[in-house]
Design a protein around this motif. Structure first.
Motif, PDB file in Angstrom:
ATOM      1  N   HIS A 108      -4.293  -2.650  -1.580  1.00 22.20           N
ATOM      2  CA  HIS A 108      -2.902  -3.043  -1.333  1.00 22.20           C
ATOM      3  C   HIS A 108      -2.419  -2.530   0.020  1.00 22.20           C
ATOM      4  O   HIS A 108      -1.896  -3.308   0.839  1.00 22.20           O
ATOM      5  N   SER A 124       0.638   6.330  -6.363  1.00 20.50           N
ATOM      6  CA  SER A 124       1.636   5.816  -7.307  1.00 20.50           C
ATOM      7  C   SER A 124       3.041   6.192  -6.865  1.00 20.50           C
ATOM      8  O   SER A 124       3.976   5.378  -6.966  1.00 20.50           O
ATOM      9  N   TYR A 142       4.018   4.007  -3.915  1.00 27.16           N
ATOM     10  CA  TYR A 142       4.271   2.621  -4.326  1.00 27.16           C
ATOM     11  C   TYR A 142       5.614   2.494  -5.035  1.00 27.16           C
ATOM     12  O   TYR A 142       6.376   1.548  -4.780  1.00 27.16           O
ATOM     13  N   PHE A 151      -4.922  -4.980  -9.728  1.00 28.17           N
ATOM     14  CA  PHE A 151      -4.815  -3.621 -10.248  1.00 28.17           C
ATOM     15  C   PHE A 151      -5.201  -3.583 -11.730  1.00 28.17           C
ATOM     16  O   PHE A 151      -5.973  -2.712 -12.166  1.00 28.17           O
ATOM     17  N   SER A 175      -7.671   0.131  -6.090  1.00 26.90           N
ATOM     18  CA  SER A 175      -6.652  -0.922  -6.106  1.00 26.90           C
ATOM     19  C   SER A 175      -5.543  -0.627  -5.099  1.00 26.90           C
ATOM     20  O   SER A 175      -5.116  -1.504  -4.343  1.00 26.90           O
ATOM     21  N   TYR A 176      -5.075   0.599  -5.094  1.00 33.34           N
ATOM     22  CA  TYR A 176      -4.022   0.979  -4.156  1.00 33.34           C
ATOM     23  C   TYR A 176      -4.491   0.864  -2.707  1.00 33.34           C
ATOM     24  O   TYR A 176      -3.736   0.419  -1.827  1.00 33.34           O
ATOM     25  N   THR A 221      -9.026  -4.252 -12.176  1.00 31.78           N
ATOM     26  CA  THR A 221      -9.845  -3.156 -11.655  1.00 31.78           C
ATOM     27  C   THR A 221      -9.768  -1.925 -12.555  1.00 31.78           C
ATOM     28  O   THR A 221     -10.781  -1.258 -12.811  1.00 31.78           O
ATOM     29  N   THR A 222      -8.576  -1.616 -13.044  1.00 33.31           N
ATOM     30  CA  THR A 222      -8.418  -0.457 -13.918  1.00 33.31           C
ATOM     31  C   THR A 222      -9.204  -0.641 -15.212  1.00 33.31           C
ATOM     32  O   THR A 222      -9.837   0.309 -15.715  1.00 33.31           O
ATOM     33  N   ILE A 236      -8.424   2.989 -10.032  1.00 35.03           N
ATOM     34  CA  ILE A 236      -7.001   2.839  -9.720  1.00 35.03           C
ATOM     35  C   ILE A 236      -6.776   3.102  -8.234  1.00 35.03           C
ATOM     36  O   ILE A 236      -6.037   2.377  -7.560  1.00 35.03           O
ATOM     37  N   CYS A 269     -11.309  -3.688  -4.286  1.00 34.95           N
ATOM     38  CA  CYS A 269     -10.477  -3.226  -3.167  1.00 34.95           C
ATOM     39  C   CYS A 269     -10.514  -4.225  -2.017  1.00 34.95           C
ATOM     40  O   CYS A 269      -9.468  -4.589  -1.454  1.00 34.95           O
TER      41      CYS A 269
END
Length: 456
Positions: free
Chosen positions: A378, A431, A434, A319, A374-375, A322-323, A371, A292
């Protein structure tokens, strides 16, 4: 030590990995310290002290994650101004964030010291743990000022891509911390207070090392007299970024305090099991948190350089990596829960089954948290702190409500199931935002020559 890394050109994947590895090492080292510190407490002081440490850390972590959240939020501006090569503005922003976040930390420490007994009662701290928990927190709260200083300076180094320097200083302070904890607890018999003294003094050491290094090696970060002014525009920007990031973290850990309160009401065995599983979770989450941070720094520097599409490509590559790591940890938690909790609980026949059941249930959802990391990287990098705040708040509401609704029927497993459902909700939320963003609904990523994105 490494120089700062410019992330606005060159191969994205290798830059992300180069950026992430020192962050990962620092986070893993921190968690390893927490693990070893817990083992010292349990071995030399006893099971009640270990449980008291778990309760105390639910309060301490609220401070730590608000401080780190605020510092990380403000460091997005540092990365952005560094990407712009606007060093005078960067230094003025450092002064503003130091005054605002440091002053707020001081006020919070004083207030918590004044109302500590009431706070511990509020979270249903058992009477038999009250003395140790209070003694530990009295010392640790003073050390929060040193924790702020280190996180403020380390976040600045990371924002300019200099992740190795902060790692080296953390390594030195952790080595000192473990030695001091062993001397104060095992040799001088100071009990849980010795642990707190070792931790606080180690934070002071790491802050001093960062400060000396920055003054000697990174002259463009050295705040001069001309930089020492509370510029209104920078105050608004810093407050926006730091406050929302701090609110995100505080909502998460206020929720965790409420969850700790529910666990405290089950049994002392449940408290010990929850403390052990939290150690396991914190260690593995270090990988997601590091990713992150790396994504946020990469995205922020490219935002400052107006390389918007490159910033998005960096997010997508981060992403995927990391996933994949998150899926790996889901498998490990599901297959090997017993040795993980037994590391902290020894042969405790009551607590171990509770911890094993907790980890096995959580394993089904665990990759979703990566997940989510990661977001968050971003949205933090592009300055949309409000999205990370809303997502985190939504997640913790699900976790708290689910825990209190189910704890009577499921015990400690209610926390694991509710945590997993919270991760489901936050991934759906992020999600959706995004995908709307990519379609230009509400917000869009501009082209390389387009206008700068909206601020938080």
């Amino acid at each position: 030590m490494s120089k700062q890394i410019h992330l606005t050109s060159g191969p994205i994947t290798s830059q992300l990995i180069r950026l992430c590895l020192p962050l990962l090492a620092a986070n893993v080292l921190q968690q390893l310290y927490n693990i070893i510190n817990s083992l010292i407490v349990r071995h030399y002081i006893g099971g009640d002290a270990f449980a008291a440490l778990g309760v105390a850390e639910s309060v301490m972590n609220l401070f730590i994650y608000v401080i780190t959240g605020a510092c990380m939020g403000a460091s997005v501006l540092v990365a952005r101004f560094f990407g712009e090569r606007n060093f005078p503005r960067l230094r003025r922003q450092l002064f503003v964030s130091g005054v605002l976040i440091g002053g707020t930390t001081l006020v919070a420490v004083v207030l918590t010291q004044l109302f500590l007994p009431q706070l511990l009662r509020l979270i249903s701290t058992p009477d038999e743990l009250m003395t140790d928990t209070t003694a530990y927190l009295r010392v640790i709260l003073v050390g929060m000022l040193f924790t702020f200083a280190y996180n403020y300076l380390a976040a600045t180094l990371r924002a300019i891509g200099n992740t190795k320097a902060a790692l080296y200083f953390l390594l030195a302070s952790l080595g000192y911390n473990l030695l001091a904890a062993w001397v104060l607890v095992a040799q001088m018999k100071l009990g849980i207070v010795g642990t707190a003294l070792a931790t606080s003094s180690a934070q002071l050491l790491s802050a001093l090392l960062c400060l000396v290094y920055m003054r000697k090696k990174l002259s463009f970060l050295r705040i001069r007299k001309a930089d020492m002014r509370l510029e209104p525009m920078l105050m608004r920007l810093t407050t926006s970024y730091a406050a929302v990031a701090a609110l995100q973290q505080s909502s998460l850990y206020l929720g965790k305090l409420m969850i700790q309160s529910a666990v405290n009401g089950i049994s002392t065995d449940a408290i010990s099991a929850f403390t052990a599983t939290t150690r396991v979770e914190n260690f593995t989450q270090a990988f997601g948190i590091s990713a992150c941070e790396a994504i946020a720094i990469f995205v922020a520097q490219n935002q400052g350089a107006k390389q918007y599409q490159r910033a998005n490509r960096g997010f997508l590559q981060g992403f995927a990596i990391t996933t994949a790591i998150g899926v790996g940890f889901s498998v490990l938690l599901g297959l090997f829960p017993t040795p993980m909790v037994a590391l902290f609980l020894g042969d405790d026949p009551q607590s171990i089954p509770l911890g094993v059941s907790y980890l096995q249930l959580m394993a089904w959802f665990y990759f979703l948290s990566f997940i989510g990391h990661s977001y968050v990287g971003h949205y933090r990098g592009i300055g949309r702190m409000n999205i990370t705040f809303f997502g985190t708040t939504l997640q913790i509401v699900v976790r708290v409500i689910g825990t209190y609704l189910l704890v009577g029927a499921m015990g400690l497993d209610a926390v694991a199931l509710s945590t997993g459902l919270g991760w489901v909700v936050i991934v759906i939320f992020h999600s959706t935002v995004y995908l709307l963003e990519r379609r230009g609904i509400g917000y869009h990523l501009p082209s390389e020559d387009g206008p700068p994105p909206k601020q938080a």
